[in-house]
Design a protein around this motif. Structure first.
Motif, short mmCIF file in Angstrom:
data_model
loop_
_atom_site.label_atom_id
_atom_site.label_comp_id
_atom_site.label_asym_id
_atom_site.label_seq_id
_atom_site.Cartn_x
_atom_site.Cartn_y
_atom_site.Cartn_z
N GLU A 86 22.65 10.77 10.19
CA GLU A 86 22.08 12.05 9.82
C GLU A 86 23.22 13.05 9.78
N VAL A 87 23.43 13.66 8.60
CA VAL A 87 24.64 14.48 8.43
C VAL A 87 24.28 15.78 7.69
N GLY A 107 25.92 9.34 13.72
CA GLY A 107 25.73 8.04 13.11
C GLY A 107 25.66 6.96 14.17
N LEU A 108 24.81 5.95 13.91
CA LEU A 108 24.71 4.77 14.76
C LEU A 108 25.29 3.60 13.99
N TYR A 114 18.49 7.69 19.99
CA TYR A 114 18.87 8.07 18.62
C TYR A 114 18.15 7.19 17.60
N GLU A 115 18.11 5.90 17.85
CA GLU A 115 17.47 4.99 16.90
C GLU A 115 15.99 5.35 16.70
N LEU A 123 27.22 4.85 19.03
CA LEU A 123 26.74 6.14 18.57
C LEU A 123 27.90 7.12 18.55
N LEU A 124 28.12 7.74 17.40
CA LEU A 124 29.19 8.73 17.23
C LEU A 124 28.55 10.03 16.76
#
Length: 329
Positions: free
Chosen positions: A215-216, A279-280, A316-317, A285-286
């Protein structure tokens, strides 16, 4: 020990007022939990609790500071003898006003010396309170709580050491005494000085074998676009959510879709943003402050964190899958 107990109680009370399950804060199971993922407005519950219970230090470096409640909390912490220091970006009007108020109240504050010629900003979002640190994408603006965003709350000693070093590096730079840290590989990465976040992103994309779920807020970097297309050709499940309010995302959307990457527009509510930069990559996870752009990965001062913590990854997922399901194909 008393601080840990009081913070735990305070967070538990706040969790009772958390949003619906899909968007709720992931509250600590115990004081021993070293990593915690927080999201959206609940992030400010954490920030309030950490500043309120700090006894030794509150170190803040945030791009946009515009919440009167947090300004008051930092002032109160200073008045009770806590080492409170604030670095912010001089290009943001709200941050300039906050800095002036902090200065009047005797809170040490400095502007990060951005490189105007390079159109640089200090885009970092960092809070260190005693033995705990919060890193992510959430600004402290008057309306930031409306946005979809993430932070990682860490008590990992290695993370705290590096984050403290980065804050002190920036404090010294703002005082006119530049002493940039030597770039290094690890779970904490910065941009300008160095290109650690770009290196982290390149590594996790290249190492992924099953999935990339991101997600960006703003995504335009051609190298990252090409790397995601290559990952899709390797057979990975690559899915990207973008903010439709950012016109720069439209060419990226088309490029990703034409290369076979699944991409959707996040359905932002009125007055809100998909402000995440997360992002995963399989089980890594970053996330952080850096948009996936040339500015975010090469020019601005940015800060990201990487974790394989199972609870953070699962949190997050779950949220990503919920967001994906509610985003139109």
């Amino acid at each position: 020990m008393n601080r840990l107990v009081s913070l735990s109680v305070l967070l538990c009370l706040m969790a009772a007022c958390a949003p619906s399950p899909a968007r709720a804060a992931f509250t600590r199971a115990s004081n021993a939990e070293p990593i915690q993922l927080w999201q959206d407005a609940s992030i400010f519950q954490l920030i309030h609790a950490l500043i309120d219970t700090a006894r030794h230090r509150v170190l803040v470096e945030v791009y946009e500071i515009g919440r009167p409640d947090l300004i008051s909390q930092m002032v109160n912490a200073r008045h009770r003898g806590v080492d409170v220091r604030v670095v912010t970006d001089p290009t943001v009007q709200a941050s300039r006003s906050a800095a002036a108020e902090l200065d009047r109240e005797g809170v040490p504050e400095l502007f990060y010396p951005v490189d105007d010629a390079a159109h640089q900003i200090d885009h970092v979002k960092l809070l260190i309170a005693d033995g705990e640190a919060v890193v992510g994408g959430m600004n402290w603006g008057a309306h930031s709580s409306r946005n979809h965003d993430y932070v990682v709350d860490t008590r990992m000693p290695g993370d705290l050491d590096r984050l403290t070093q980065i804050f002190e590096q920036d404090w010294s730079l703002a005082q006119g005494r530049p002493s940039p840290l030597t770039p290094r590989a690890g779970d904490i990465g910065q941009t300008a000085p160095g290109h650690e976040i770009r290196a982290m992103l390149r590594r996790v994309i290249g190492a992924a074998r099953m999935r990339i779920l991101a997600e960006v807020y703003t995504f335009t970097d051609p190298d990252v676009i090409a790397a995601l297309a290559a990952a899709r050709r390797r057979g990975l499940d690559v899915r990207i959510l973008l903010d439709p309010s950012q016109p720069y995302n439209r060419p990226t959307f088309q490029l990703l879709r034409s290369s076979g990457v699944s991409v959707r527009w996040y359905p932002v509510p009125p007055g809100a943003l998909l402000h995440a930069k997360a992002g995963l990559f399989d089980g890594e996870l970053l996330l952080g402050s850096a948009n996936w752009t040339y500015s975010g990965l090469d020019v601005n001062h940015e800060l990201d964190v990487e974790t394989a913590d199972k609870r953070a990854v699962a949190g997050y997922e779950t949220r990503f899958e919920n967001d994906w399901a509610t985003s139109p194909p």
